[in-house]
Scaffold this motif. Sequence first.
Motif, PDB file in Angstrom:
ATOM      1  N   ASP A  73       0.851  -1.166   0.000  1.00 50.45           N
ATOM      2  CA  ASP A  73       0.000   0.000   0.000  1.00 50.45           C
ATOM      3  C   ASP A  73       0.901   1.235   0.000  1.00 50.45           C
ATOM      4  O   ASP A  73       2.011   1.222   0.525  1.00 50.45           O
ATOM      5  N   ASP A  74       0.414   2.309  -0.616  1.00 52.61           N
ATOM      6  CA  ASP A  74       1.215   3.527  -0.684  1.00 52.61           C
ATOM      7  C   ASP A  74       1.445   4.082   0.715  1.00 52.61           C
ATOM      8  O   ASP A  74       0.508   4.153   1.524  1.00 52.61           O
ATOM      9  N   ASP A 136      -8.126   6.321   5.019  1.00 53.77           N
ATOM     10  CA  ASP A 136      -8.000   5.054   4.297  1.00 53.77           C
ATOM     11  C   ASP A 136      -9.412   4.528   4.072  1.00 53.77           C
ATOM     12  O   ASP A 136     -10.125   4.198   5.030  1.00 53.77           O
ATOM     13  N   ARG A 171      -6.143   7.573   0.879  1.00 62.27           N
ATOM     14  CA  ARG A 171      -5.881   6.354   0.106  1.00 62.27           C
ATOM     15  C   ARG A 171      -7.191   5.599  -0.095  1.00 62.27           C
ATOM     16  O   ARG A 171      -8.044   5.552   0.789  1.00 62.27           O
ATOM     17  N   ARG A 189      -2.657   6.100  -2.882  1.00 61.42           N
ATOM     18  CA  ARG A 189      -2.910   7.513  -2.625  1.00 61.42           C
ATOM     19  C   ARG A 189      -3.656   8.131  -3.799  1.00 61.42           C
ATOM     20  O   ARG A 189      -3.373   7.827  -4.966  1.00 61.42           O
TER      21      ARG A 189
END
Length: 570
Positions: A73-74, A136, A171, A189
């Motif tokens: 995940d970013d 998120d 995100r 993101r």
Amino acid sequence: MEGDAAADPCAICLGDVGRGQAIFTADVAHGHRDCPICKAAWRDLPFSSSPPPARRPSSSHHHHNHGPYDDDDDPPVADQTVEASRDAADHAVVAVKTHCERPAVARGASRGSFAVLVHAVAPGAAAAGARRAPLDLVTVIDVSGSMRGEKLRLVKQAVGFVIDNLGPTDRLSVVSFSNDATRVVRLARMAADGKASAKCAVEALAAGGGTNIGEGLRVATRELDDRRHRNAVTSVILLSDGRDGYVPRRHVDLVPPSFRGRAAPIHTFGFGTDHDAAAMHTVAEETGGTFSFVENQAAIEDSFAQCVGGLLSVAMQDVRVAVACVHPGVRVLGVKSGRYENRVDADRRAASVDVGELYADEERRFLVFVRVPAAEATEEVTQLIKVRCSYRDAVRGCCEDVAGDDAAVLRPLSQVPDGLSMEVVRERVRVTATEDMAAARAAAERGEHAKAARILEDGQEADELSDLAARVASRREYEQTGRAAMLSGMSSHRQQRALSVAVRPPTHFVRPGRGAGRGGILRLGGGAAPRPYATPAMQNMVKISRSARQQQHTSSSPPPAKRMHLRFAE
């Protein structure tokens, strides 16, 4: 020679490697410590100078036995302005006020159940400046066969609006489900490239198959559990127009175990007349989210906009309101807190309510019932309770503990000033309306539709109940829209958070009835808000949604005929 060339030893585990087989794989790059050939644990990783960040174990129970996702995940974006502001002393805090149902109790009298309203209000978005907590968000979208055509087009449009309004620090991940579930967008993101990629993936969704809500939520759980990094706010949006065909027993079994601890709320949207409203309501209740009934297809985008407007304005987390009795004779008899869990100490000298998250400008109202003792001969004022509110500031990342107004009553010798607190009366009306809705729903579920309608019609707490009464009056209407509208309204009132904009709004006035007291007509909604409990950020996001839709409609409308222009010109 040919045999030796076909089976070279692995440079790490010394096992045989077929010709052309890669040794350094993506598994190695992302920190997996098992050899892909012999599955032995590696002591040393190629090109690894430090151990990878620890992952939480996946809680997925899917029969495919998935491991952690191999694509990271970013990482979140550090907000230097937030870091610099953590020690600021002039920041806004939660305001806590109290309202006693009456200003005074005669000195020689006692009251067995005296209501005190505890009212907590989160600071407004303006108080925090331009800063907000990054999000998120996982959207879980039903792409079963019943979503073909216009439904799926509208959902794509709604998710596209969500993507447009997320910021570069937020995100997003997208999960689609039918018979099975697939993560179509990793947690990325929402900068320009992330938005473009997410929109392409959403546009490529196609409908077909059955409805497996539980698997969609399990994939969402896996996505959140496998995160290497975490933003301050986490949430899930679930939309379905059907009934789960894979969980044969209880609706609660749709909720993955890690969500039952309310690690992240799941906000559910039941689309149309065929969805399982009870299942969607249970998923929301178990996780601290809201359930919304999206009755009108055109309202999907507004509903998503309202929800995201709230999520992008989360101001406080882990909010807890605590009350403590001051006078030695005062006792807490009970708390009306809706869906929020409350606790009363064994000696009834203290109580608390766990609130969870608060959006900017959001309010919570709770009725605390106390026993007021007779006063001493010289006692002019009785201090009833002290109130405190503790929470974590979602933007600044620090914990706060603030004191509220103390609740006290005057103790005159004989004549007691008349009058009721309209704040307390209004909350009694709201609580009574919610209880009437629950009673009517129970009657309707037993098939007693006439009784259900009568409960709502006799209540008269709000015109909203009159609308619901029509929806429960017959089995057909109840099955089509009544159950969903009832559960959506109950979810909104019990959580004191705005429900979907798709259900007809109640008026802002209450006709005199059981809960209205002596005040006659009572104003409920406050101002011209189109929806109870909707915060300014939520209302503003709906306005943005409608404005964007209007612009799109205008730009896509065909120009007037040339003859029309000539006629007016002449």
